[in-house]
Design a protein around this motif. Sequence first.
Motif, PDB file in Angstrom:
ATOM      1  N   THR A  26      16.601  49.828  37.288  1.00  0.00           N
ATOM      2  CA  THR A  26      16.001  50.285  36.039  1.00  0.00           C
ATOM      3  C   THR A  26      15.621  49.109  35.155  1.00  0.00           C
ATOM      4  N   LYS A  27      14.362  49.012  34.815  1.00  0.00           N
ATOM      5  CA  LYS A  27      13.879  47.954  33.940  1.00  0.00           C
ATOM      6  C   LYS A  27      14.546  48.072  32.571  1.00  0.00           C
ATOM      7  N   GLY A  28      15.066  46.965  32.087  1.00  0.00           N
ATOM      8  CA  GLY A  28      15.715  46.957  30.783  1.00  0.00           C
ATOM      9  C   GLY A  28      17.217  47.072  30.846  1.00  0.00           C
ATOM     10  N   LEU A  29      17.772  47.372  32.044  1.00  0.00           N
ATOM     11  CA  LEU A  29      19.220  47.438  32.224  1.00  0.00           C
ATOM     12  C   LEU A  29      19.686  46.296  33.118  1.00  0.00           C
ATOM     13  N   HIS A  30      20.857  45.764  32.812  1.00  0.00           N
ATOM     14  CA  HIS A  30      21.455  44.689  33.610  1.00  0.00           C
ATOM     15  C   HIS A  30      22.878  45.085  33.983  1.00  0.00           C
ATOM     16  N   LEU A  31      23.127  45.233  35.285  1.00  0.00           N
ATOM     17  CA  LEU A  31      24.467  45.587  35.759  1.00  0.00           C
ATOM     18  C   LEU A  31      25.352  44.351  35.659  1.00  0.00           C
ATOM     19  N   ALA A  32      26.162  44.311  34.614  1.00  0.00           N
ATOM     20  CA  ALA A  32      26.885  43.084  34.278  1.00  0.00           C
ATOM     21  C   ALA A  32      28.335  43.071  34.734  1.00  0.00           C
ATOM     22  N   ALA A  33      28.967  44.250  34.861  1.00  0.00           N
ATOM     23  CA  ALA A  33      30.400  44.245  35.153  1.00  0.00           C
ATOM     24  C   ALA A  33      30.858  45.549  35.787  1.00  0.00           C
ATOM     25  N   PHE A  34      31.975  45.444  36.510  1.00  0.00           N
ATOM     26  CA  PHE A  34      32.665  46.598  37.068  1.00  0.00           C
ATOM     27  C   PHE A  34      34.123  46.547  36.643  1.00  0.00           C
ATOM     28  N   VAL A  35      34.746  47.719  36.627  1.00  0.00           N
ATOM     29  CA  VAL A  35      36.196  47.794  36.543  1.00  0.00           C
ATOM     30  C   VAL A  35      36.682  48.390  37.850  1.00  0.00           C
ATOM     31  N   ASN A  36      37.498  47.637  38.565  1.00  0.00           N
ATOM     32  CA  ASN A  36      38.063  48.087  39.831  1.00  0.00           C
ATOM     33  C   ASN A  36      39.499  47.591  39.881  1.00  0.00           C
ATOM     34  N   ARG A  37      40.443  48.512  39.909  1.00  0.00           N
ATOM     35  CA  ARG A  37      41.846  48.126  39.814  1.00  0.00           C
ATOM     36  C   ARG A  37      42.289  47.161  40.899  1.00  0.00           C
ATOM     37  N   SER A  38      41.660  47.243  42.063  1.00  0.00           N
ATOM     38  CA  SER A  38      42.027  46.343  43.160  1.00  0.00           C
ATOM     39  C   SER A  38      41.220  45.045  43.143  1.00  0.00           C
ATOM     40  N   GLY A  39      40.379  44.866  42.118  1.00  0.00           N
ATOM     41  CA  GLY A  39      39.629  43.632  41.986  1.00  0.00           C
ATOM     42  C   GLY A  39      38.347  43.612  42.805  1.00  0.00           C
ATOM     43  N   GLN A  40      37.888  42.424  43.091  1.00  0.00           N
ATOM     44  CA  GLN A  40      36.636  42.232  43.822  1.00  0.00           C
ATOM     45  C   GLN A  40      36.720  42.834  45.225  1.00  0.00           C
ATOM     46  N   SER A  41      35.610  43.449  45.683  1.00  0.00           N
ATOM     47  CA  SER A  41      35.545  43.986  47.037  1.00  0.00           C
ATOM     48  C   SER A  41      34.383  43.343  47.760  1.00  0.00           C
ATOM     49  N   LEU A  42      34.378  43.471  49.087  1.00  0.00           N
ATOM     50  CA  LEU A  42      33.303  42.889  49.874  1.00  0.00           C
ATOM     51  C   LEU A  42      31.964  43.496  49.498  1.00  0.00           C
ATOM     52  N   THR A  43      31.951  44.814  49.261  1.00  0.00           N
ATOM     53  CA  THR A  43      30.708  45.492  48.873  1.00  0.00           C
ATOM     54  C   THR A  43      30.198  44.972  47.540  1.00  0.00           C
ATOM     55  N   MET A  44      31.108  44.819  46.597  1.00  0.00           N
ATOM     56  CA  MET A  44      30.715  44.294  45.287  1.00  0.00           C
ATOM     57  C   MET A  44      30.131  42.900  45.395  1.00  0.00           C
ATOM     58  N   SER A  45      30.846  42.021  46.097  1.00  0.00           N
ATOM     59  CA  SER A  45      30.420  40.623  46.162  1.00  0.00           C
ATOM     60  C   SER A  45      29.106  40.456  46.910  1.00  0.00           C
ATOM     61  N   SER A  46      28.857  41.333  47.893  1.00  0.00           N
ATOM     62  CA  SER A  46      27.626  41.208  48.675  1.00  0.00           C
ATOM     63  C   SER A  46      26.426  41.827  47.966  1.00  0.00           C
ATOM     64  N   LYS A  47      26.635  42.957  47.298  1.00  0.00           N
ATOM     65  CA  LYS A  47      25.516  43.649  46.644  1.00  0.00           C
ATOM     66  C   LYS A  47      25.304  43.229  45.198  1.00  0.00           C
ATOM     67  N   TYR A  48      26.393  42.880  44.500  1.00  0.00           N
ATOM     68  CA  TYR A  48      26.293  42.543  43.079  1.00  0.00           C
ATOM     69  C   TYR A  48      27.077  41.256  42.803  1.00  0.00           C
ATOM     70  N   PRO A  49      26.645  40.153  43.393  1.00  0.00           N
ATOM     71  CA  PRO A  49      27.412  38.903  43.311  1.00  0.00           C
ATOM     72  C   PRO A  49      27.543  38.336  41.903  1.00  0.00           C
ATOM     73  N   ASN A  50      26.640  38.698  41.013  1.00  0.00           N
ATOM     74  CA  ASN A  50      26.666  38.136  39.662  1.00  0.00           C
ATOM     75  C   ASN A  50      27.416  38.993  38.653  1.00  0.00           C
ATOM     76  N   ALA A  51      27.924  40.132  39.111  1.00  0.00           N
ATOM     77  CA  ALA A  51      28.642  41.025  38.205  1.00  0.00           C
ATOM     78  C   ALA A  51      30.097  40.568  38.042  1.00  0.00           C
ATOM     79  N   THR A  52      30.573  40.605  36.815  1.00  0.00           N
ATOM     80  CA  THR A  52      31.979  40.316  36.541  1.00  0.00           C
ATOM     81  C   THR A  52      32.822  41.506  36.983  1.00  0.00           C
ATOM     82  N   VAL A  53      33.988  41.244  37.554  1.00  0.00           N
ATOM     83  CA  VAL A  53      34.882  42.321  37.990  1.00  0.00           C
ATOM     84  C   VAL A  53      36.175  42.250  37.194  1.00  0.00           C
TER      85      VAL A  53
END
Length: 361
Positions: A26-53
């Motif tokens: 979506t133009k105008g939105l930036h996926l900046a962060a996730f909350v995941n109790r177990s921390g970083q996951s392989l899916t997160m790091s591969s698809k959204y490497p710049n997002a803070t976890v």
Amino acid sequence: MSPINVGVIGFGMSAQVFHAPLISSTKGLHLAAFVNRSGQSLTMSSKYPNATVYTSHEQLFSDAAIDLIVITTPNTLHFDLAKQALEAGKHVVVEKPFTVTFEEGIALTKLAKQKDLILSVFHNRRWDADFLTVQKLVQLQKSTLGRIVSFESRFDRFRNFSKNGWRETGKVEEGSGVLYDLASHLLDQALVLFGEPEYVSAHVSNQRQLVGSEVDDQFLVHLDYKDGLRCTLGAGMLARIPTPRYRLTGMNGSYVKYGLDVQENQLKEGLTPKHSAYGIEAESNWGDLDTLMDINGVKLHFKGKVDSEVGSYGAFYANVCDAIHGKEPLAVTAEQASWVIYGIQLAIESSASGQRVAWRK
């Protein structure tokens, strides 16, 4: 104009399949962060490497750079997390169902207004290709189907076992069960099409009687209107033979549609609204219309397929973005979503009493 920074709470199926891909496209939105109790996951790091976890929602709420919070947790947590996010000065999107009770929904609606913040609910099925088609037929009913007398909408599947997730092993008072899960979509669509009914009658049950799953897995809800229209909404887990997704009946004809919208499977396969094929149904999945049309007084019998509109889940987040910037009204309001929960609670009441109940008591 600076992009709106988005933080997503939860990284289950809803976040992975729907929210994260749609936000990212979506133009105008930036996926900046996730909350995941177990921390970083392989899916997160591969698809959204710049997002803070983050590992807690408190960390996310205290991040001054985050503008919009998206809540994709189990239903019982929706109210508390949305309340805290609004109190932290964040705009909020909540996965459906909005809350467990109508009172909770209205409380959040009032809080968002007090804070002058955007609060919406992910009723993405308003942008299903077939629903958009049904909506057009209803809007043009005078020239297509004639006065609508019956609307049927179902989400059926065949699964005679439990996946043991919280939707099947939890409690109804926590928002578990197929009524909260699927009636939230169907009720929202019916209210968009026809507004508030006069009466609600429902039968909600646990058909499969599986060990460890005591919540409902089947429902049939009737909405009756003053003009004689009846909406029948249903879902079940034991439909081995496909049932119609929609059946629309008017004085001059009928429309029937089988099959689910393509967007969920497309998102699972990696297609997003940026792809040219996104949201487009194959002709074999189009609905059938048989009616005597009235075009400027000229009668014309039509029998055949009706092209499905192009589905557009991306329109939800595009609208949220524009609403935050004050460019257009919010499409899915918290008040609308609260009335969906009200309808679910009336269905539970009707099923328990065996009586139809008035929408406005």
